[in-house]
Design an enzyme around this catalytic site. Structure first.
Site, PDB file in Angstrom:
ATOM      1  N   LYS A  67      -4.355 -38.040  -4.697  1.00  9.35           N
ATOM      2  CA  LYS A  67      -5.394 -38.858  -5.346  1.00  9.35           C
ATOM      3  C   LYS A  67      -6.750 -38.482  -4.765  1.00  9.35           C
ATOM      4  O   LYS A  67      -6.893 -38.364  -3.538  1.00  9.35           O
ATOM      5  CB  LYS A  67      -5.119 -40.347  -5.049  1.00  9.35           C
ATOM      6  CG  LYS A  67      -6.140 -41.299  -5.623  1.00  9.35           C
ATOM      7  CD  LYS A  67      -5.707 -41.800  -6.983  1.00  9.35           C
ATOM      8  CE  LYS A  67      -6.763 -42.611  -7.701  1.00  9.35           C
ATOM      9  NZ  LYS A  67      -7.730 -41.824  -8.469  1.00  9.35           N
ATOM     10  N   LYS A 103      -8.831 -33.536  -3.656  1.00  8.43           N
ATOM     11  CA  LYS A 103     -10.237 -33.538  -4.080  1.00  8.43           C
ATOM     12  C   LYS A 103     -10.458 -32.351  -4.992  1.00  8.43           C
ATOM     13  O   LYS A 103      -9.799 -31.305  -4.837  1.00  8.43           O
ATOM     14  CB  LYS A 103     -11.164 -33.413  -2.870  1.00  8.43           C
ATOM     15  CG  LYS A 103     -12.584 -33.873  -3.143  1.00  8.43           C
ATOM     16  CD  LYS A 103     -12.687 -35.376  -3.107  1.00  8.43           C
ATOM     17  CE  LYS A 103     -14.075 -35.874  -3.343  1.00  8.43           C
ATOM     18  NZ  LYS A 103     -14.153 -37.335  -3.168  1.00  8.43           N
ATOM     19  N   THR A 187     -16.694 -49.389  -4.963  1.00  8.32           N
ATOM     20  CA  THR A 187     -16.954 -48.745  -3.671  1.00  8.32           C
ATOM     21  C   THR A 187     -18.018 -49.536  -2.919  1.00  8.32           C
ATOM     22  O   THR A 187     -17.865 -49.847  -1.723  1.00  8.32           O
ATOM     23  CB  THR A 187     -17.405 -47.280  -3.887  1.00  8.32           C
ATOM     24  OG1 THR A 187     -16.424 -46.635  -4.699  1.00  8.32           O
ATOM     25  CG2 THR A 187     -17.541 -46.542  -2.575  1.00  8.32           C
ATOM     26  N   SER A 363      -9.138 -48.040  -7.706  1.00  5.78           N
ATOM     27  CA  SER A 363      -8.448 -47.014  -8.502  1.00  5.78           C
ATOM     28  C   SER A 363      -6.938 -47.260  -8.458  1.00  5.78           C
ATOM     29  O   SER A 363      -6.233 -47.062  -9.439  1.00  5.78           O
ATOM     30  CB  SER A 363      -8.715 -45.617  -7.927  1.00  5.78           C
ATOM     31  OG  SER A 363      -9.909 -45.113  -8.435  1.00  5.78           O
TER      32      SER A 363
HETATM   33  P1  NAD Z   1     -23.740 -40.158  -7.569  1.00  6.00           P
HETATM   34  O1  NAD Z   1     -23.769 -38.796  -8.146  1.00  6.00           O
HETATM   35  O2  NAD Z   1     -23.578 -41.310  -8.474  1.00  6.00           O
HETATM   36  O3  NAD Z   1     -25.073 -40.406  -6.696  1.00  6.00           O
HETATM   37  C1  NAD Z   1     -25.462 -39.563  -5.662  1.00  6.00           C
HETATM   38  C2  NAD Z   1     -26.868 -39.976  -5.222  1.00  6.00           C
HETATM   39  O4  NAD Z   1     -27.237 -39.183  -4.091  1.00  6.00           O
HETATM   40  C3  NAD Z   1     -27.937 -39.741  -6.288  1.00  6.00           C
HETATM   41  O5  NAD Z   1     -28.910 -40.754  -6.215  1.00  6.00           O
HETATM   42  C4  NAD Z   1     -28.528 -38.408  -5.870  1.00  6.00           C
HETATM   43  O6  NAD Z   1     -29.880 -38.250  -6.345  1.00  6.00           O
HETATM   44  C5  NAD Z   1     -28.477 -38.542  -4.365  1.00  6.00           C
HETATM   45  N1  NAD Z   1     -28.497 -37.243  -3.673  1.00  6.00           N
HETATM   46  C6  NAD Z   1     -27.807 -36.126  -3.983  1.00  6.00           C
HETATM   47  N2  NAD Z   1     -28.132 -35.145  -3.117  1.00  6.00           N
HETATM   48  C7  NAD Z   1     -28.995 -35.680  -2.237  1.00  6.00           C
HETATM   49  C8  NAD Z   1     -29.698 -35.187  -1.110  1.00  6.00           C
HETATM   50  N3  NAD Z   1     -29.599 -33.888  -0.749  1.00  6.00           N
HETATM   51  N4  NAD Z   1     -30.494 -36.045  -0.422  1.00  6.00           N
HETATM   52  C9  NAD Z   1     -30.626 -37.307  -0.811  1.00  6.00           C
HETATM   53  N5  NAD Z   1     -30.016 -37.831  -1.866  1.00  6.00           N
HETATM   54  C10 NAD Z   1     -29.214 -37.035  -2.576  1.00  6.00           C
HETATM   55  O7  NAD Z   1     -22.591 -40.125  -6.458  1.00  6.00           O
HETATM   56  P2  NAD Z   1     -21.817 -41.369  -5.849  1.00  6.00           P
HETATM   57  O8  NAD Z   1     -20.580 -41.546  -6.621  1.00  6.00           O
HETATM   58  O9  NAD Z   1     -22.767 -42.490  -5.657  1.00  6.00           O
HETATM   59  O10 NAD Z   1     -21.368 -40.773  -4.420  1.00  6.00           O
HETATM   60  C11 NAD Z   1     -22.227 -40.818  -3.285  1.00  6.00           C
HETATM   61  C12 NAD Z   1     -21.396 -40.569  -2.038  1.00  6.00           C
HETATM   62  O11 NAD Z   1     -20.379 -41.568  -1.930  1.00  6.00           O
HETATM   63  C13 NAD Z   1     -20.667 -39.227  -1.990  1.00  6.00           C
HETATM   64  O12 NAD Z   1     -20.595 -38.797  -0.652  1.00  6.00           O
HETATM   65  C14 NAD Z   1     -19.275 -39.575  -2.489  1.00  6.00           C
HETATM   66  O13 NAD Z   1     -18.286 -38.661  -2.061  1.00  6.00           O
HETATM   67  C15 NAD Z   1     -19.109 -40.934  -1.827  1.00  6.00           C
HETATM   68  N6  NAD Z   1     -18.102 -41.783  -2.457  1.00  6.00           N
HETATM   69  C16 NAD Z   1     -18.203 -42.139  -3.763  1.00  6.00           C
HETATM   70  C17 NAD Z   1     -17.248 -42.990  -4.303  1.00  6.00           C
HETATM   71  C18 NAD Z   1     -17.353 -43.479  -5.721  1.00  6.00           C
HETATM   72  O14 NAD Z   1     -16.584 -44.378  -6.075  1.00  6.00           O
HETATM   73  N7  NAD Z   1     -18.261 -42.980  -6.543  1.00  6.00           N
HETATM   74  C19 NAD Z   1     -16.176 -43.447  -3.520  1.00  6.00           C
HETATM   75  C20 NAD Z   1     -16.112 -43.068  -2.176  1.00  6.00           C
HETATM   76  C21 NAD Z   1     -17.088 -42.234  -1.653  1.00  6.00           C
END
Ligand code: NAD
Length: 431
Positions: A67, A103, A187, A363
């Site tokens: 997953k 992943k 999350t 999930s």
């Molecule tokens: P997303 O694509 O919705 O948002 C990412 C955000 O980070 C955006 O605002 C983007 O502009 C910003 N960003 C990207 N690169 C950047 C940088 N170099 N500097 C500063 N900001 C930057 O992604 P998300 O789903 O919100 O995921 C964010 C983090 O959380 C990731 O590390 C992801 O693996 C982790 N995560 C997400 C989930 C989920 O349910 N979506 C669950 C667990 C962990």
């Protein structure tokens, strides 16, 4: 080896040593079970053929089907996927759900694709790997730059190739396709439950707490909105293009940035940095100014929340971090050596494995309800999420006290114990 993979393995080894787990046995958990690679070809709107490298790393399925999310990002590479797949394995074990870890990702800048091209790419990903996906094999979900719409295209392609509809093959789907009502906030909400529970445990003053948040996507924006609604003062927000920070934190009646309004502005202007404006929809009862992502991390604040990408807190800036607590909502935002510096400086870090596990927890509820053909109502999902996150924190906190170690090492130790007990049934543990 990529720094994230190296750092994850270093954390694993530290935890294994603390709980007295044999290093050789533990090493069997360091290698992925299967690595899938493909070059995805799509026809662009201009009729050209473009290809994009794509990966799916299926790390470990001792506790259940693989997953993990699928990310579309220009920096995606195999090593990063391996690290994130290993982290998923540990996260699922820590939060105690019957999933293994995987992943996937595509090296692409999705902002440069039209909607039609994005759909073609999403379908091509499934066509490349579908034989290894499925409700009992490997269940993908959204991650950076992927969303419910992309999951809907993927399910459609998967079902077309299989000749039958399999809703439980992907999570993070739109509600109409059996998605969870709370997946979008899951999350973020999970992280806030962990944070609140932690603050109670350490008896941290809980009034008017300030938070600075890096990243304004699914995780960052939802965390900001939930905290704001609960009375936290949001002092800074950022996205990939830069951030905004309130000018004066001391003004009376100052309620900080309003992420709901900032979100409206982002929708209008396309980026948060462009929301430094007055007399516009994003104007909040404060003066605010631009700030770089690096400076945001170094702000004086009660809580710092990295919610964007990995490797943001490094040996270079760890000494300048002024937050009292770091809630790691992104995966891998703190480098291993930086973590040591933060610990020495007494900064409390709530680690990613625990802080952002709410997404995969919900999930799991979504997958379970699809498999059983049930509909879970919102309240039921929220109650289960809260219970799961609080129980995760309780166990990690207990272990950190038992082994006199930080929460990250304790989290890894708990995950290792669960993986080891269930996969080898030898190790006697406290779980
Ligand atoms: P997303 O694509 O919705 O948002 C990412 C955000 O980070 C955006 O605002 C983007 O502009 C910003 N960003 C990207 N690169 C950047 C940088 N170099 N500097 C500063 N900001 C930057 O992604 P998300 O789903 O919100 O995921 C964010 C983090 O959380 C990731 O590390 C992801 O693996 C982790 N995560 C997400 C989930 C989920 O349910 N979506 C669950 C667990 C962990």
């Amino acid at each position: 080896m990529n720094h994230l993979l190296k750092d994850t393995i270093l954390c694993l080894e530290k935890a294994a040593e603390i709980i007295g787990l044999d290093k050789k046995k533990m090493r069997t958990l360091e290698k992925p079970k299967r690595i899938l690679k493909a070059s995805l070809k799509i026809k662009t709107d201009k009729g050209m053929i473009k290809s994009f490298p794509a990966y799916r790393v299926q790390f470990n399925n001792k506790l259940g089907p693989f997953k993990g999310g699928i990310r579309f990002h220009p920096l995606v590479d195999l090593n990063e996927m391996e690290a994130l797949a290993l982290m998923m394995t540990l996260k699922n074990a820590l939060i105690d759900i019957p999933f293994g870890g995987a992943k996937g990702g595509v090296r692409v800048d999705p902002l440069k694709l039209s909607k039609k091209e994005l759909e073609a790419l999403s379908r091509a990903y499934v066509a490349a790997f579908y034989k290894h996906l499925g409700p009992q094999k490997d269940i993908p979900a959204p991650d950076i730059n992927t969303n419910p719409q992309i999951m809907a295209w993927m399910i459609d392609e998967y079902s077309r190739l299989l000749g039958k509809i399999e809703l439980a093959s992907f999570t993070g789907k739109p509600k109409e396709l059996g998605g969870s009502e709370i997946r979008e906030q899951a999350t973020a909400q999970g992280g806030v439950y962990v944070l609140e529970s932690f603050l109670k445990k350490i008896k941290f003053k809980r009034k008017n707490l300030e938070a600075a948040i890096q990243g304004f996507g699914n995780v960052g924006a939802n965390t900001a909105k939930i905290l704001y609604d609960q009375g936290y003062k949001i002092i800074a927000l950022s996205d990939i293009k830069g951030g905004i920070v309130i000018k004066s934190k001391k003004r009376k009646g100052d309620i900080g940035l309003n992420p709901h309004k900032v979100e409206e502005c982002v929708k209008e202007k396309g980026t948060l940095a462009g929301c430094y404006c007055r007399g516009s929809v994003c104007e909040v009862p404060n003066d605010h100014q631009k700030i770089s992502n690096q400076k945001l991390l170094e702000l004086e604040t009660d809580i710092l929340i990295p919610a964007a990408i990995e490797n943001q807190i490094t040996v270079k800036n760890a000494k300048r971090i002024k937050a009292k607590i770091i809630l790691e909502m992104a995966n891998g935002p703190t480098a291993f050596k930086a973590d040591k510096i933060l610990n020495q400086r007494g900064i409390l870090v709530i680690p990613d494995l625990l802080a952002n596990a709410g997404g995969v927890a919900v999930s799991y509820f979504e997958w379970l309800s699809n498999i059983k053909n049930e509909v879970w109502d919102k309240a039921e999902s929220i109650n289960c999420l809260k219970a799961m996150m609080e129980s995760g924190l309780d166990k990690v906190y207990e272990l950190s006290r038992q082994y006199k170690t930080d929460l990250r090492t304790a989290g890894y130790a708990l995950a290792l114990q669960r993986l080891y007990v269930r996969s080898h049934k030898k190790f006697s543990s406290t779980i």
